[in-house]
Each structure stands twice: as structure tokens, then as C-alpha cells.
Design an enzyme around this catalytic site. Structure first.
Site, PDB file in Angstrom:
ATOM      1  CB  CYS A  69      15.251 -20.755 -19.029  1.00 39.77           C
ATOM      2  SG  CYS A  69      14.455 -21.300 -20.698  1.00 39.77           S
ATOM      3  CB  CYS A 180      18.751 -27.256 -22.288  1.00 36.54           C
ATOM      4  SG  CYS A 180      16.932 -27.212 -21.623  1.00 36.54           S
TER       5      CYS A 180
END
Length: 262
Positions: A69, A180
Site C-alpha cells: 500500500c 496506489c
């Protein structure tokens, strides 16, 4: 065992490549869907969450931590490395350097969450690698929610992605960095909506190489033996994750519900 976590399903874009690169390596993956999305959370919130998740993964036997992440990496990776100095930790960061090196127009776009784009790590990367290249940041507003819902190609997803790409096209970028781990699941749609001359850069390959390097360095890599055991857990919606694994990644798996503090 590798311990992985993400705010939700996005980190599975890293896992799907990891399983091919390290087919004998056991992995436990925690999707923090009960706390998703991370993009609008404060840094103290994300640090506390990352600590709780890391502690749980270590209890399960993880010997290397892969923060799948970008937002969590930006907010908490440094803190976790200080908290666990003996634990090999791999994080995600926007691939600004390769985009800048490859750019012909001197303009590159970065799609990421608001928290990643506002973080110190992003500013450091731009300062270190951009040089004379213009780096155009753009929040992928709504992208995470689309992936979590499994809505990867619909009228709504095309509209959401199109709105995010419009400012980058106006600036004349020739590379778009996916900052992302949720976003690679929308990459086919991004590709459809971008002119052919604009390249898309996904840092996942570099992250897999770094993971393999650290596994070998610390004597953790399983070079041979039975196929890996994969364990999946969610703090929110196990059924949603199991459906995504089956229908998007072709993997049948049970998903546990985990109740973490906070």
C-alpha cells in the site's frame, strides 16, 4: 512466511505477481477493509493501524513485511522500521525516477491517493528525481472504492477514471505512474482512455525484485519444496474478498474475518 497488508484488495495486485516470482513462499495477506480507504486518514491514524496489523502478522509467523500500500508506506514505513529494526520491510512508492528517465516531453503524471500525494515521501521523491521534469500529481478520487466493489469496467468507472486523467492530458504528460496498489486493477481501463503514446508505469516489478533480494539476504527464500500456502484475512468483508479472489484473480480461497483493535 511473508506478511502483506493493504487497506483492502489493492495489494492483491502485488500478490498476484509475487506468487509467480516466489511460488514456494508462504504468504499471509490482511486486507484492512474495515478501515478502507486509507487515502483520507491522518498519519497518526495510519501509523496506529499499521502497528496493529504488523503485530498481528508477526503473531501469524511473518518473517518479512510487505506493505502492499503506497499510502501506508508513506505514512508508516519509517516508523515500523524503527519499531522493528530486525524485521525486513518492503514498501511501495510512486515510480517517479523511471518515469522521469523515460519521459520525452518532460512532463509525467502521478496517480495516487490524496494522502500519498501530500506525504513527505512523495515530496522527497520529486525533489530527488524530477530535475527539470514537471511532475503532475493527480488524486485518483473514487478509484479505491471502484476496485473494492469489483467495478473495474463500467460506465461509472469509465467516468471516474476519465475525470482523473483529464488534467494529466491537459498538461501533456507522456507517462502516467500508478501510485496506489489498487490502481493496476484499473490499468486496462486507463490504457483504453489514454492515447497510445502515453506509457503507464507500475512499480510492482521493482517491489517484487526487492522482496526477493531481502528474502535471499536474510536466508528466508524457499528455493524448493511444496507449493506455497496462502492465507487471506479481512477486517471487513471476507465474502467480498473471496468473490474478488475468485472472479478477478481466478483463485478459490477462504477468507477469515479478523477483528483488530481500533
Amino acid at each position: 512466511m511473508i506478511g502483506m497488508f493493504d487497506s483492502g484488495l489493492g495489494g492483491l495486485s502485488v500478490w498476484r505477481q509475487l506468487r509467480h516470482a516466489l511460488p514456494q513462499q508462504d504468504v499471509v495477506y490482511l486486507a484492512d477493509q474495515g478501515y478502507c480507504p486509507y487515502g483520507e486518514r491522518s498519519q497518526p491514524e495510519l501509523i496506529a493501524r499499521a502497528e496493529a496489523i504488523t503485530a498481528w502478522l508477526l503473531q501469524q509467523g511473518a518473517q518479512l513485511l510487505l506493505i502492499a500500500c503506497n499510502t501506508a508506506t508513506s505514512a508508516a514505513a519509517r516508523h515500523l522500521r524503527e519499531r522493528y529494526p530486525q524485521l525486513p520491510i518492503v514498501g511501495m512508492e510512486p515510480a517517479i525516477k523511471p518515469a522521469v528517465l523515460a519521459s520525452q516531453s518532460g512532463r509525467v503524471g502521478v496517480l495516487a491517493t490524496h494522502a500519498t500525494l501530500q506525504g513527505d515521501k512523495f515530496r522527497q521523491l520529486v525533489a530527488q528525481f524530477a530535475g527539470d521534469t514537471l511532475v503532475v500529481p493527480q488524486a485518483g478520487k473514487g478509484f479505491v472504492e471502484l476496485v473494492e466493489a469489483g467495478e473495474l469496467d463500467s460506465e461509472r468507472s469509465r467516468a471516474v477514471v476519465g475525470r482523473a486523467l483529464a488534467p494529466l492530458l491537459e498538461q501533456g504528460v507522456d507517462h502516467v505512474v500508478l501510485g496506489c496498489t489498487h490502481y493496476p486493477f484499473l490499468a486496462p481501463l486507463v490504457r483504453q482512455l489514454l492515447p497510445a503514446h502515453i506509457d503507464i508505469i507500475d512499480p510492482t516489478d521493482a517491489v517484487i525484485r526487492q522482496t526477493l533480494r531481502l528474502m535471499q539476504q536474510h536466508g528466508l527464500a524457499a528455493a524448493s519444496g511444496p507449493a506455497a500456502n496462502y492465507r487471506f484475512a479481512s477486517t471487513g468483508q471476507p465474502g467480498n474478498m473471496a468473490h474478488f479472489l475468485q472472479h478477478t484473480l481466478g483463485t478459490m480461497a477462504q477468507v477469515e474475518y479478523i477483528d483488530l483493535p481500533g
